[in-house]
Design an enzyme around this catalytic site. Structure first.
Site, PDB file in Angstrom:
ATOM      1  CG  ASP A  14       6.999  -0.966   3.578  1.00 32.86           C
ATOM      2  OD1 ASP A  14       7.399  -2.137   3.430  1.00 32.86           O
ATOM      3  OD2 ASP A  14       7.760   0.017   3.609  1.00 32.86           O
ATOM      4  CE  LYS A  17       4.348  -5.673  -0.959  1.00 37.36           C
ATOM      5  NZ  LYS A  17       4.493  -4.342  -0.349  1.00 37.36           N
ATOM      6  N   GLY A  41      10.267  -6.605   2.971  1.00 38.94           N
ATOM      7  CA  GLY A  41      10.063  -6.967   4.371  1.00 38.94           C
ATOM      8  C   GLY A  41       8.569  -7.106   4.569  1.00 38.94           C
ATOM      9  CG  HIS A  42       6.448  -9.051   2.269  1.00 41.30           C
ATOM     10  ND1 HIS A  42       6.229  -9.786   1.140  1.00 41.30           N
ATOM     11  CD2 HIS A  42       6.859  -7.833   1.845  1.00 41.30           C
ATOM     12  CE1 HIS A  42       6.499  -9.042   0.070  1.00 41.30           C
ATOM     13  NE2 HIS A  42       6.899  -7.857   0.480  1.00 41.30           N
ATOM     14  CD  GLN A 214      10.580  -4.652  -3.723  1.00 40.07           C
ATOM     15  OE1 GLN A 214      10.501  -5.339  -4.726  1.00 40.07           O
ATOM     16  NE2 GLN A 214      11.104  -5.108  -2.613  1.00 40.07           N
TER      17      GLN A 214
HETATM   18  P1  GDP Z   1       4.379  -5.306   3.267  1.00 43.85           P
HETATM   19  O1  GDP Z   1       5.799  -5.017   2.920  1.00 43.85           O
HETATM   20  O2  GDP Z   1       3.428  -4.777   2.253  1.00 43.85           O
HETATM   21  O3  GDP Z   1       4.122  -6.749   3.572  1.00 43.85           O
HETATM   22  O4  GDP Z   1       4.093  -4.505   4.609  1.00 43.85           O
HETATM   23  P2  GDP Z   1       5.063  -4.413   5.906  1.00 43.85           P
HETATM   24  O5  GDP Z   1       4.967  -5.702   6.644  1.00 43.85           O
HETATM   25  O6  GDP Z   1       6.395  -3.928   5.534  1.00 43.85           O
HETATM   26  O7  GDP Z   1       4.392  -3.222   6.687  1.00 43.85           O
HETATM   27  C1  GDP Z   1       3.083  -3.274   7.125  1.00 43.85           C
HETATM   28  C2  GDP Z   1       3.066  -3.152   8.668  1.00 43.85           C
HETATM   29  O8  GDP Z   1       1.759  -2.864   9.099  1.00 43.85           O
HETATM   30  C3  GDP Z   1       3.464  -4.434   9.363  1.00 43.85           C
HETATM   31  O9  GDP Z   1       4.072  -4.116  10.579  1.00 43.85           O
HETATM   32  C4  GDP Z   1       2.104  -5.104   9.609  1.00 43.85           C
HETATM   33  O10 GDP Z   1       2.132  -5.982  10.710  1.00 43.85           O
HETATM   34  C5  GDP Z   1       1.250  -3.916   9.894  1.00 43.85           C
HETATM   35  N1  GDP Z   1      -0.153  -4.049   9.503  1.00 43.85           N
HETATM   36  C6  GDP Z   1      -0.684  -4.701   8.430  1.00 43.85           C
HETATM   37  N2  GDP Z   1      -2.013  -4.499   8.362  1.00 43.85           N
HETATM   38  C7  GDP Z   1      -2.324  -3.699   9.408  1.00 43.85           C
HETATM   39  C8  GDP Z   1      -3.540  -3.105   9.862  1.00 43.85           C
HETATM   40  O11 GDP Z   1      -4.610  -3.260   9.283  1.00 43.85           O
HETATM   41  N3  GDP Z   1      -3.449  -2.298  10.974  1.00 43.85           N
HETATM   42  C9  GDP Z   1      -2.292  -2.081  11.633  1.00 43.85           C
HETATM   43  N4  GDP Z   1      -2.301  -1.284  12.694  1.00 43.85           N
HETATM   44  N5  GDP Z   1      -1.130  -2.631  11.231  1.00 43.85           N
HETATM   45  C10 GDP Z   1      -1.152  -3.417  10.132  1.00 43.85           C
HETATM   46  P1  IMO Z   2       8.149  -4.306   0.602  1.00 44.91           P
HETATM   47  O1  IMO Z   2       8.034  -5.570  -0.243  1.00 44.91           O
HETATM   48  C1  IMO Z   2       9.250  -0.127   0.776  1.00 44.91           C
HETATM   49  C2  IMO Z   2      12.653   1.138  -1.676  1.00 44.91           C
HETATM   50  C3  IMO Z   2      13.917   1.586  -0.962  1.00 44.91           C
HETATM   51  C4  IMO Z   2      14.451   2.589  -1.957  1.00 44.91           C
HETATM   52  C5  IMO Z   2      14.110   1.962  -3.304  1.00 44.91           C
HETATM   53  C6  IMO Z   2      15.246   1.172  -3.926  1.00 44.91           C
HETATM   54  O2  IMO Z   2       8.377  -4.564   2.031  1.00 44.91           O
HETATM   55  O3  IMO Z   2       6.984  -3.429   0.305  1.00 44.91           O
HETATM   56  P2  IMO Z   2      16.351  -1.186  -3.387  1.00 44.91           P
HETATM   57  O4  IMO Z   2      16.972  -1.705  -2.130  1.00 44.91           O
HETATM   58  O5  IMO Z   2      15.170  -1.988  -3.850  1.00 44.91           O
HETATM   59  O6  IMO Z   2      17.336  -0.952  -4.481  1.00 44.91           O
HETATM   60  O7  IMO Z   2      15.794   0.275  -2.984  1.00 44.91           O
HETATM   61  O8  IMO Z   2      13.013   1.090  -3.061  1.00 44.91           O
HETATM   62  N1  IMO Z   2      12.172  -0.201  -1.306  1.00 44.91           N
HETATM   63  C7  IMO Z   2      11.098  -0.426  -0.533  1.00 44.91           C
HETATM   64  N2  IMO Z   2      10.273   0.429   0.105  1.00 44.91           N
HETATM   65  N3  IMO Z   2       8.998  -1.442   0.837  1.00 44.91           N
HETATM   66  C8  IMO Z   2       9.791  -2.317   0.174  1.00 44.91           C
HETATM   67  O9  IMO Z   2       9.502  -3.632   0.061  1.00 44.91           O
HETATM   68  C9  IMO Z   2      10.934  -1.827  -0.514  1.00 44.91           C
HETATM   69  N4  IMO Z   2      11.924  -2.397  -1.232  1.00 44.91           N
HETATM   70  C10 IMO Z   2      12.659  -1.392  -1.716  1.00 44.91           C
HETATM   71  O10 IMO Z   2      13.600   2.166   0.278  1.00 44.91           O
HETATM   72  O11 IMO Z   2      13.741   3.802  -1.861  1.00 44.91           O
HETATM   73 MG    MG Z   3       7.492  -4.114   3.769  1.00 43.54          MG
END
Ligand code: GDP
Ligand code: IMO
Ligand code: MG
Length: 403
Positions: A14, A17, A41-42, A214
């Site tokens: 998270d 990416k 979840g991106h 991840q």
């Molecule tokens: P990922 O799994 O690495 O793609 O990240 P996620 O999408 O799960 O979580 C990142 C969250 O932060 C998402 O809701 C993005 O929309 C948000 N986000 C990304 N970059 C920024 C930023 O620079 N500032 C803020 N406030 N939110 C951001």
């Molecule tokens: P993105 O790509 C954050 C965590 C789960 C758990 C562990 C194992 O959005 O960064 P799993 O379902 O993979 O067997 O769970 O890994 N986990 C993540 N945490 N971002 C993710 O993906 C994750 N995918 C798995 O919360 O601790």
């Molecule tokens: Mg994510």
């Protein structure tokens, strides 16, 4: 000139990416996922609309791109078909490697049961570890089997019997078989040899962005085992997960958040369980993009980050969510750990040791904008010895600066 870049998360996932892959995708013809599955979840926000991608690479939204789901992934067809609806109206192609393993309905069921029993690691309940378990036990079903009903039946039978023997399968064989056949109709044409596809693309001078899911500290070997996911999230995973030669990779891009978050169980040295932590969570909207769970939050951990820079071979860094730190009276970063009276400067391999460290912090005066964060940014660059080339300070694609 063709360019091949790998983008990976340097923390516990998270890091943003998805946003950065989308931001960079204009420079690439192909965006390829190489590991994980629907646990990811991106989030991408473009034109006021928010998209969440789980298996499909981020960056297809620009149109005219090719997405790859590599051999190292575990594919959930049902959720993929659902997810592709987000891309209606967008011009794209998708290639699913025939070697990628399938997440089967009983994998999800077993994952959920494990979590409900309280003995899980706090997974996303997407059946990820069960699908990889079957793959390594050599009882998996691969995407390519979907192309031939007879082969699918044979492979599914082996998997079904294996799972019935050792685990729980609360579903009828014929029922699962029918679901797979029906659902796979929508994606059959996309299944092929992704490694060969990439080889040909390279010959044609195409550029490729390999998008990790991840984060480094969730890597099956280099993460905080057993509180990890079940795949190789580090840059090396891109080569294994796509069948791609390392000599053809040009650069590794490491994405990190200006602070730290973690979802699920496991050690987290800089975790904040106080009011500052709550403020960071609310301001950063730190709730899981896949499960909606509140994320654990804490200060930036440079010990962990230095380790992540090494194991990935990061060429340059991207810092995200800097805006979330704006307005805090002070901002801290961990520069070392204290463990049994000793200073530790390298991320411990054992989670037992990691769980006992006390972070040693350096404190910075608060800042309200990018300019005010200058000392914070240059301290991180000096500590890590790698430049921060991109800074993100908001969800929207536009809220990104190149330095
Ligand atoms: P990922 O799994 O690495 O793609 O990240 P996620 O999408 O799960 O979580 C990142 C969250 O932060 C998402 O809701 C993005 O929309 C948000 N986000 C990304 N970059 C920024 C930023 O620079 N500032 C803020 N406030 N939110 C951001
Ligand atoms: P993105 O790509 C954050 C965590 C789960 C758990 C562990 C194992 O959005 O960064 P799993 O379902 O993979 O067997 O769970 O890994 N986990 C993540 N945490 N971002 C993710 O993906 C994750 N995918 C798995 O919360 O601790
Ligand atoms: Mg994510």
């Amino acid at each position: 000139m063709s360019k091949v870049s790998v983008i990976v998360g340097l923390q516990w996932g998270d890091e943003g990416k998805g946003k950065i892959a989308d931001f960079l995708s204009g420079d690439y013809d192909i965006i390829a996922r190489f590991q994980g599955g629907a646990n990811a979840g991106h989030t991408v926000k473009v034109g006021g609309r928010e998209y969440v991608f789980h298996q499909v690479p981020s960056g297809l939204l620009r149109g005219g791109k090719v997405g790859i789901l590599g051999a190292g992934m575990v594919i959930d067809i049902m959720s993929l078909v659902e997810e592709l609806k987000q891309l209606e109206g967008v011009d794209y192609d998708l290639v699913i490697d025939e070697r990628a393993h399938l997440v089967l309905p009983y994998h999800r069921l077993q994952d959920a049961r494990q979590e409900e029993s309280g003995r899980g690691v706090g997974s996303t309940r997407r059946g990820i570890s069960q699908a990889y378990r079957d793959k390594y036990a050599r009882f998996g079903v691969r995407a390519g089997s979907l192309l031939d009903e007879r082969i699918l039946k044979e492979d599914l039978k082996r998997s079904y019997e294996f799972n019935s023997r050792h685990f729980t399968v609360n579903l009828d064989f014929e029922e699962i078989y029918d679901i797979l056949l029906t659902e796979s109709r929508e994606i059959r044409d996309m299944i092929g040899d992704a490694s060969l596809y990439l080889r040909n693309a390279i010959e044609e001078g195409k550029s490729i962005l390999m998008e990790g899911a991840q984060g480094t500290l969730l890597d099956i070997d280099f993460g905080t085992y057993p509180y990890v996911t079940s795949s190789h999230t580090i840059s090396g995973g891109a080569l294994v997960g796509l069948g791609f030669p390392w000599k053809r990779v040009d650069e590794v891009i490491g994405v990190f958040k200006a602070y730290t978050t973690r979802v699920g169980k496991g050690p987290f040295p800089t975790e904040l369980v106080d009011e500052t932590g709550n403020q960071l969570r609310e301001k950063g909207g730190e709730y899981g993009a896949t499960t909606g769970r509140p994320r654990r939050v804490g200060w930036l951990d440079l010990v962990a980050l230095r380790y992540a820079v090494w194991v990935n071979g990061v060429d340059y860094l991207v810092m995200t969510k800097l805006d979330v730190l704006f307005g805090f009276p002070e901002v801290k970063v961990a520069v070392a750990y204290r463990l049994q009276g000793m200073d530790v400067r390298w991320f411990p391999a054992s989670y037992h040791r990691l769980a006992r460290v006390e972070p040693i912090y350096r404190t910075f005066p608060g800042f309200d904008d990018l300019d005010g964060a200058r000392d914070y940014i240059s301290f991180i660059e000096d500590y890590l010895g790698v430049p921060i080339k991109i800074i993100s300070y908001g969800m929207d694609r536009e809220k990104t600066v190149l330095r």
